[in-house]
Scaffold this motif. Structure first.
Motif, PDB file in Angstrom:
ATOM      1  N   PRO A  62      13.122  16.732   6.224  1.00 30.91           N
ATOM      2  CA  PRO A  62      14.452  16.110   6.346  1.00 30.91           C
ATOM      3  C   PRO A  62      15.485  17.042   6.980  1.00 30.91           C
ATOM      4  O   PRO A  62      16.343  16.599   7.747  1.00 30.91           O
ATOM      5  CB  PRO A  62      14.836  15.800   4.891  1.00 30.91           C
ATOM      6  CG  PRO A  62      13.552  15.711   4.166  1.00 30.91           C
ATOM      7  CD  PRO A  62      12.629  16.665   4.840  1.00 30.91           C
ATOM      8  N   LEU A  63      15.377  18.333   6.661  1.00 25.49           N
ATOM      9  CA  LEU A  63      16.295  19.311   7.251  1.00 25.49           C
ATOM     10  C   LEU A  63      16.099  19.383   8.762  1.00 25.49           C
ATOM     11  O   LEU A  63      17.070  19.412   9.532  1.00 25.49           O
ATOM     12  CB  LEU A  63      16.052  20.690   6.621  1.00 25.49           C
ATOM     13  CG  LEU A  63      16.844  21.867   7.205  1.00 25.49           C
ATOM     14  CD1 LEU A  63      18.340  21.678   6.970  1.00 25.49           C
ATOM     15  CD2 LEU A  63      16.380  23.180   6.597  1.00 25.49           C
ATOM     16  N   GLU A  65      14.931  16.994  10.627  1.00 26.28           N
ATOM     17  CA  GLU A  65      15.422  15.733  11.198  1.00 26.28           C
ATOM     18  C   GLU A  65      16.932  15.779  11.413  1.00 26.28           C
ATOM     19  O   GLU A  65      17.446  15.255  12.401  1.00 26.28           O
ATOM     20  CB  GLU A  65      15.049  14.555  10.288  1.00 26.28           C
ATOM     21  CG  GLU A  65      13.573  14.185  10.383  1.00 26.28           C
ATOM     22  CD  GLU A  65      13.177  13.120   9.383  1.00 26.28           C
ATOM     23  OE1 GLU A  65      14.055  12.618   8.645  1.00 26.28           O
ATOM     24  OE2 GLU A  65      11.977  12.774   9.348  1.00 26.28           O
ATOM     25  N   GLN A  66      17.626  16.413  10.480  1.00 27.27           N
ATOM     26  CA  GLN A  66      19.082  16.575  10.625  1.00 27.27           C
ATOM     27  C   GLN A  66      19.411  17.429  11.854  1.00 27.27           C
ATOM     28  O   GLN A  66      20.453  17.249  12.483  1.00 27.27           O
ATOM     29  CB  GLN A  66      19.678  17.239   9.376  1.00 27.27           C
ATOM     30  CG  GLN A  66      19.671  16.366   8.134  1.00 27.27           C
ATOM     31  CD  GLN A  66      20.590  15.165   8.266  1.00 27.27           C
ATOM     32  OE1 GLN A  66      21.681  15.268   8.813  1.00 27.27           O
ATOM     33  NE2 GLN A  66      20.139  14.013   7.777  1.00 27.27           N
TER      34      GLN A  66
END
Length: 198
Positions: A62-63, A65-66
């Motif tokens: 997720p990091l 993806e950010q």
């Protein structure tokens, strides 16, 4: 629990973390006579490393993806990084020099970069991202805990391990594991390219 995912993760982690090699390095970094200090350093290094791999493995994607980085790009770059690690394992000369100085080696160099270095952190993200179900996530977590339990035991008995294996045995094992890791790295690169172009 997903047994194939567990065995796959266990193999990859065993190769890149190299519990036997890590235990021999640990032995050279902590004074032999300091039994209590050795135990504390071993437990601290293992706990820090396990937490890093599990947390980064679960939340690293997720990091990324950010930051606008796809998991396929990570597979390719991670595969190249693992290949570089494997190349060093096969070609580099490792020197062990026993120290008499008592210091905290749990974070550096034991946790980072030895046990939870760039290679193992990347592998952790790749393993968790590859597992689509909760059973596979549990399997990867179990594999991480299994490898670090083995590493802890070997670190605690590193004095005897050093006598049994010696430098030659570690050299042979390290070179062999390097070849396996290189194959694993190429597979990651192949998967990443196949997913981007497919």
């Amino acid at each position: 629990m997903d047994i194939p995912a567990y065995l796959n993760a266990l193999t990859g982690l065993f190769v890149i973390i190299d519990p036997i090699g890590a235990a021999l390095i640990f032995h050279s970094l902590v004074p032999p006579g300091e039994k209590r200090h050795r135990r504390i350093m071993a437990f601290k290094a293992i706990i820090i490393s396990a937490v890093l791999l599990i947390v980064f493995g679960n939340y690293g994607e997720p990091l990324l993806e950010q930051l606008g980085i796809s998991i396929h790009a990570l597979r390719i770059s991670g595969g190249l990084l693992l290949f570089y690690t494997a190349f060093n394992m096969v070609t580099e000369e490792i020197e062990y020099s026993t120290t008499e100085k008592k210091k905290d080696i749990s974070v550096f160099p034991m946790s980072i970069p030895l046990l939870a270095g760039p290679g193992s952190l990347t592998l952790s993200i790749l393993l968790f991202s590859k597992s689509g179900e909760a059973s596979a996530d549990i399997a990867v977590t179990a594999a991480i805990l299994s490898i670090f339990t083995l590493t802890l035991v070997l670190m605690l008995i590193s004095n005897y391990l050093k006598k049994i294996i010696g430098k030659t045995g570690d050299e042979i094992l390290r070179r062999f594991l390097g070849v396996i890791l290189a194959a694993l790295a190429i597979q990651f690169v192949y998967d990443g390219i196949a997913n981007i172009t497919g």
